[in-house]
Design an enzyme around this catalytic site. Sequence first.
Site, PDB file in Angstrom:
ATOM      1  CG  HIS A   1      -1.714  -1.226   1.418  1.00  0.00           C
ATOM      2  ND1 HIS A   1      -2.929  -1.479   0.828  1.00  0.00           N
ATOM      3  CD2 HIS A   1      -1.418  -2.342   2.127  1.00  0.00           C
ATOM      4  CE1 HIS A   1      -3.358  -2.682   1.184  1.00  0.00           C
ATOM      5  NE2 HIS A   1      -2.442  -3.240   1.963  1.00  0.00           N
TER       6      HIS A   1
ATOM      7  CB  SER B   1      13.591  22.492 -16.380  1.00  0.00           C
ATOM      8  OG  SER B   1      12.884  23.706 -16.532  1.00  0.00           O
TER       9      SER B   1
ATOM     10  CE  LYS C   1      12.207  19.506 -11.935  1.00  0.00           C
ATOM     11  NZ  LYS C   1      10.891  19.807 -12.487  1.00  0.00           N
TER      12      LYS C   1
ATOM     13  CD  GLU D   1       8.703  12.145 -16.140  1.00  0.00           C
ATOM     14  OE1 GLU D   1       7.972  12.900 -16.795  1.00  0.00           O
ATOM     15  OE2 GLU D   1       9.618  12.561 -15.417  1.00  0.00           O
TER      16      GLU D   1
END
Length: 466
Positions: A155, A276, A282, A289
């Site tokens: 969980h 970025s 970043k 992804e």
Amino acid sequence: MALWSGRFEESVSGFTQRFGASLPIDKELYAQDIQGSKAHAAMLAAMGVIAQEDADAITAALADIEQDIEEGRFAFDIDDEDIHMSIESELISRIGDAGARLHTGRSRNDQVATDTRLHMKQRAASLMKANLRLREVLASQAEAHMDVVMPGYTHMQHAQPVLFAHHLLAYAWMFTRDFDRLSMAYEAADANPLGAAALAGTTYPLDRFATTEALGFARPIPNSLDAVSDRDFLLDLMYAASVSCIHLSRLCEEIILWSTSEFGFITLSDAYSTGSSIMPQKKNPDFAELIRGKTGRVVGDLMALMMMLKSLPLAYNKDMQEDKEGALDAASTLEDCYLCMAGMLETMTVHKEAMLAQAKKGYLAATDVADYLAKRGVPFRKAHEIVGHLVLLCDKRGCDLDDLALADFKAESDVFEADIVDALDLRAIVDARTTYGGTATTAVAQQLQEVRTRMAGDLACAAFGS
Ligand code: ARG
């Protein structure tokens, strides 16, 4: 002019010509189309259907055409519907009547099925190789990090400590099953439709066993209708690819989480990260992804083919021309994803201390404290409740189980003795789980051995040739 122009008085418009064409996609099958035609011509000659000189001329011209395509000299004609007609019309324009004899006893229906099967066998084998490469990286990273303890989750809550190696090997097994699915898809494709002709077989004395052997198929397909209508082998491959992408997406999700400031378990190498355009600080796990995102595309390819095949009557229908784009896309997407994932894992930095620090939070020793009591005669359900009270106490004090004094333990149960500290040691907790498949170092070492044995066996599989 179309190869069927005899029956027609008008040709299709430029638009319908383009709309009906599959050449931009099936161009990729050129080598298999030529391979299939050579085998067909040789068999026709051996059976006395065409003259040996014609077969020789066909074979030589096809070899030249193949070389022209490979070297970028071949001018694909936009008026050719597909690769089969493209190559055949070029053959006829090069050698005339001999070339026009090639299509004896053959239809594009068995031809396209043959080419697609030959091509997908190669794609499946190449996916199986990429799958093995990924498993090799998982195994090596597991071996290199046998001393790293991390929190195991259920969980998404801290559950019990596990070895990072154990976690990585769970993925190795998932990809092992994917290998099996890919190899089943390979076997499904490994059957020869050539000789089924349009749908019913042919009046020429074709030797389907000879072309089966020449093309390296395991067997001829025993029903001519099924031979030209079956695309299950593509469904099999795309299902295997979909499941494997789903596995990759689960790993990506963890990689993305592990790379956050909140977790800080790993750092991806610069080669597998992007920055970025506005935020100078970043470093984004873009490729994890992207692989996660591509899963939707591969599963979509499978859905599209399932829907296309639904309710199709036998035998060939033009709908089936839609089969290749998604299948080729699913195969190349998965192959790229495998290679990208392998590189990403191979070059990541693992932060052992950060994993351990997290493993110390969240009462990961609770089960073992309950087991401590149970092993000393307290019924497990009672022990569970006692430890529940101790956790509540820690919660209130804002401390962890190993911050409690022996007196705190004893206040809940006098079964506790000074050796309870051993039950709180994370490494000891991990190493006590010695059951087959458990997370103890000894069990994981044995598991790693099994992963490697499976890999060695898979490497020797028939799809890779002898
Ligand atoms: N371009 C077609 C395909 O990819 C080849 C088979 C065509 N056969 C036919 N009877 N129209 O499916």
